[in-house]
Scaffold this motif. Structure first.
Motif, short mmCIF file in Angstrom:
data_model
loop_
_atom_site.label_atom_id
_atom_site.label_comp_id
_atom_site.label_asym_id
_atom_site.label_seq_id
_atom_site.Cartn_x
_atom_site.Cartn_y
_atom_site.Cartn_z
N THR A 182 0.85 -1.21 0.00
CA THR A 182 0.00 0.00 0.00
C THR A 182 0.88 1.24 0.00
OG1 THR A 182 -0.26 -0.47 2.35
CG2 THR A 182 -2.16 -0.86 0.94
N ARG A 205 2.54 6.08 -2.77
CA ARG A 205 3.62 6.95 -3.27
C ARG A 205 3.46 7.17 -4.78
NH1 ARG A 205 6.20 4.67 1.06
NH2 ARG A 205 6.62 2.71 0.03
N LEU A 211 1.94 9.63 9.52
CA LEU A 211 0.66 9.19 10.10
C LEU A 211 -0.02 8.18 9.18
CD1 LEU A 211 -0.64 12.71 11.13
CD2 LEU A 211 0.43 10.99 12.61
N VAL A 244 -2.87 6.67 6.84
CA VAL A 244 -3.90 7.14 5.92
C VAL A 244 -5.23 6.52 6.39
CG1 VAL A 244 -4.63 6.83 3.51
CG2 VAL A 244 -2.24 7.38 4.03
N GLY A 267 2.50 -4.16 4.38
CA GLY A 267 2.12 -2.85 4.93
C GLY A 267 0.62 -2.68 5.09
N ARG A 269 -2.87 -2.39 8.74
CA ARG A 269 -2.05 -1.66 9.71
C ARG A 269 -2.85 -1.38 10.98
NH1 ARG A 269 2.17 0.07 6.27
NH2 ARG A 269 3.29 1.87 6.95
N GLN A 324 -8.75 -2.38 9.78
CA GLN A 324 -8.41 -2.84 8.42
C GLN A 324 -8.44 -4.37 8.36
OE1 GLN A 324 -4.70 -1.14 6.99
NE2 GLN A 324 -5.40 0.95 7.38
N ARG A 373 13.62 8.15 0.90
CA ARG A 373 12.20 8.45 1.09
C ARG A 373 12.05 9.62 2.06
NH1 ARG A 373 8.88 3.04 2.31
NH2 ARG A 373 7.97 4.45 3.84
N ARG A 394 6.69 7.22 13.02
CA ARG A 394 6.12 6.02 12.37
C ARG A 394 6.25 4.80 13.28
NH1 ARG A 394 9.37 5.62 7.22
NH2 ARG A 394 7.98 3.96 6.59
P1 AMP Z 1 5.18 2.00 4.09
O1 AMP Z 1 5.83 2.17 2.75
O2 AMP Z 1 4.44 0.68 4.21
O3 AMP Z 1 6.13 2.23 5.23
O4 AMP Z 1 4.05 3.12 4.20
C1 AMP Z 1 4.37 4.50 4.14
C2 AMP Z 1 3.21 5.35 4.61
O5 AMP Z 1 2.04 5.07 3.81
C3 AMP Z 1 2.73 5.08 6.04
O6 AMP Z 1 3.51 5.80 6.99
C4 AMP Z 1 1.30 5.57 5.96
O7 AMP Z 1 1.24 6.98 5.95
C5 AMP Z 1 0.86 5.10 4.58
N1 AMP Z 1 0.29 3.73 4.60
C6 AMP Z 1 0.76 2.64 3.94
N2 AMP Z 1 -0.01 1.55 4.18
C7 AMP Z 1 -0.99 1.96 5.02
C8 AMP Z 1 -2.08 1.31 5.65
N3 AMP Z 1 -2.32 -0.01 5.47
N4 AMP Z 1 -2.88 2.04 6.47
C9 AMP Z 1 -2.66 3.36 6.65
N5 AMP Z 1 -1.64 4.04 6.11
C10 AMP Z 1 -0.79 3.36 5.29
#
Ligand code: AMP
Length: 212
Positions: free
Chosen positions: A31, A36, A57, A59, A85, A88, A92, A156, A167
């Motif tokens: 996700t 991104r 934060l 989403v 990911g 979370r 969900q 990133r 995070r």
């Molecule tokens: P990641 O690449 O998995 O570390 O995700 C980066 C950012 O994307 C997180 O810090 C959140 O802001 C958002 N994000 C990714 N996956 C989720 C999810 N399942 N629920 C909520 N936010 C997410």
């Protein structure tokens, strides 16, 4: 085989998801990467999620659930998928169950926060295909260039130290509860993340009953 990868940001989920994709011939659904990409493409979704992501934060659940539900229906997921990911939050996880998204194994890659903070400073990702590298633990063949697509490797934005701490805090508050949820369902597999990439990969394959 439908898998979920749990673990704090920087635990190695993305790297392991890529390796499992090769080994099991099923797609990895990240996700974070999808969001991104939406930001990079300037889509309505991208505009909506940018402020959350930049601040480290989560989403909102409804946005995440609609993109995941849509993605797992694609033909390449017929033989299985790896969720990286997501979920979370408990909401969900419950919503995925309610939507009938079946899960066979939930792999939690465990590693100390202090180790993670050190790791994150060395992470580089491909701006084009999102492949993940580390300047010492998993370097590309040519510095700054993606082995897979030749794209430029970048840091990133949310890997900045303050955002990483935020995070990690969010992970412990929102995501750790998922371990109990999946343990009760008999699906949780704990993996030691503080070891080599290959070692963790072998442990995962054993834990999910796949050929090593
Ligand atoms: P990641 O690449 O998995 O570390 O995700 C980066 C950012 O994307 C997180 O810090 C959140 O802001 C958002 N994000 C990714 N996956 C989720 C999810 N399942 N629920 C909520 N936010 C997410």
């Amino acid at each position: 085989m439908n898998l979920i990868l749990l673990g704090a940001p920087g635990a190695g989920k993305g790297t392991q998801a890529e390796m499992l994709t090769q080994k099991l011939s099923i797609p990895a659904i990240s996700t974070g990467n999808m969001l991104r990409e939406a930001i990079a493409n300037g889509t309505a979704l991208g505009k909506e999620v940018k402020q959350y992501m930049d601040g480290g934060l989560l989403v909102p659940d409804d946005l995440i659930l609609s993109i995941v539900a849509e993605r797992v229906k694609q033909p390449d997921c017929t033989n299985g998928f790896i969720l990286d990911g997501v979920p979370r939050t408990l909401a969900q996880a419950e919503a995925l169950d309610a939507k009938g998204v079946r899960v066979d194994h939930v792999v939690s890659i465990e590693i100390d926060d202090a180790v993670i903070e050190g790791r994150m400073t060395g992470r580089r990702v491909c701006a084009k295909c999102s492949a993940s590298y580390h300047i010492t633990a998993n370097p590309p063949a040519t510095e700054g260039t993606c082995d897979q697509c030749g794209g430029e490797l970048v840091i990133r934005k949310d890997d900045a130290p303050e955002t990483v701490r935020k995070r990690l805090q969010v992970y412990h508050e929102s995501t750790e509860v998922l371990k109990d949820y999946y343990a009760k369902a008999g699906k949780l597999r704990i993996i030691e993340g503080n070891q080599s990439i290959e070692g963790a990969n072998r442990d995962i394959l054993v834990a999910i009953g796949a050929e090593v």
